[in-house]
Design a protein around this motif. Sequence first.
Motif, PDB file in Angstrom:
ATOM      1  N   ASN A 231       0.842  -1.210   0.000  1.00 58.75           N
ATOM      2  CA  ASN A 231       0.000   0.000   0.000  1.00 58.75           C
ATOM      3  C   ASN A 231       0.877   1.260   0.000  1.00 58.75           C
ATOM      4  OD1 ASN A 231      -1.577   2.170   0.878  1.00 58.75           O
ATOM      5  ND2 ASN A 231      -2.881   0.878   2.186  1.00 58.75           N
TER       6      ASN A 231
ATOM      7  N   THR B 128       0.219   4.478   0.043  1.00 59.57           N
ATOM      8  CA  THR B 128      -0.120   5.540   1.004  1.00 59.57           C
ATOM      9  C   THR B 128       0.391   5.201   2.401  1.00 59.57           C
ATOM     10  OG1 THR B 128      -2.160   5.810  -0.238  1.00 59.57           O
ATOM     11  CG2 THR B 128      -2.030   6.957   1.860  1.00 59.57           C
TER      12      THR B 128
ATOM     13  N   GLY C 290      -9.366   1.817  -2.600  1.00 56.80           N
ATOM     14  CA  GLY C 290     -10.464   0.960  -2.157  1.00 56.80           C
ATOM     15  C   GLY C 290     -10.345   0.652  -0.672  1.00 56.80           C
ATOM     16  N   SER C 291     -11.278  -0.146  -0.188  1.00 59.22           N
ATOM     17  CA  SER C 291     -11.323  -0.432   1.242  1.00 59.22           C
ATOM     18  C   SER C 291     -10.264  -1.459   1.649  1.00 59.22           C
ATOM     19  CB  SER C 291     -12.715  -0.957   1.603  1.00 59.22           C
ATOM     20  OG  SER C 291     -12.657  -1.648   2.822  1.00 59.22           O
ATOM     21  N   ALA C 292      -9.638  -1.220   2.805  1.00 57.48           N
ATOM     22  CA  ALA C 292      -8.588  -2.120   3.297  1.00 57.48           C
ATOM     23  C   ALA C 292      -9.148  -3.495   3.642  1.00 57.48           C
ATOM     24  CB  ALA C 292      -7.889  -1.511   4.519  1.00 57.48           C
TER      25      ALA C 292
ATOM     26  N   PRO D 269      -6.942  -4.314  -1.567  1.00 57.89           N
ATOM     27  CA  PRO D 269      -5.813  -4.465  -0.637  1.00 57.89           C
ATOM     28  C   PRO D 269      -4.909  -5.607  -1.071  1.00 57.89           C
ATOM     29  CG  PRO D 269      -7.827  -5.358   0.320  1.00 57.89           C
ATOM     30  CD  PRO D 269      -8.224  -4.656  -0.949  1.00 57.89           C
TER      31      PRO D 269
END
Length: 193
Positions: free
Chosen positions: A71, A73, A112-114, A125
């Motif tokens: 990831n 970020t 998107g969602s972790a 993820p």
Amino acid sequence: MFASTLLFALGASASSSIYSGSGFGTYYYDISDVDACGTSFSSQNLGDVECSQVTALSLDTINSNYLVAMNHTQLVDNMETYCGKRVVVTINGVKSDLPLFIGDGCERCAEGSADSDTWNAEGAPGLDFSYTVLNELSGGEACDDGHVSIEWEILDETLYEFDTGASDSSTSQGPVSAAVTASASATASTFTA
Ligand SMILES: *[C@@H]1O[C@H](CO)[C@@H](O)[C@H](O)[C@H]1NC(C)=O
């Protein structure tokens, strides 16, 4: 005999967990198998990795298929925490003991969602690997599917020194153990650090 086995077991699990997650593994480069899955990794291999801030290091220069991208970020905000750290990957309940280490950022892994468990090429993820490692971990599924369900855990154990630019970060970059730059198809049992 029992005592030394026990000590080894304790030592092997002594590194504390920094982060764990589940999602999807993909591939984006390969040092040894430059033309695989009907594509060429030659330009990807020339890319500089995110963990090396002071002196640029390309994937080709690092010369290890064990480098893993996470990831983007999460990585850029915590370079000292994650860069060079060991990551243990589990696929189909089988835990890998390859010397995998965090070295790069993955854009798809940041979108998107972790906790999404649905594959989406735009954002899901997970981690991004060399083709050779993903293929080895998935039992030959890398080309067919392009993405493989994984679980992973990042441990507080440095396998590769990166100069992340932080004041206390290392200035000489390189592998902590020679096993890190050994051929990715070498068996994990050669890794003892
Ligand atoms: C990526 O990391 C950021 C920062 O920690 C987090 O907010 C985001 O949910 C993560 N995304 C995924 C897909 O894991």
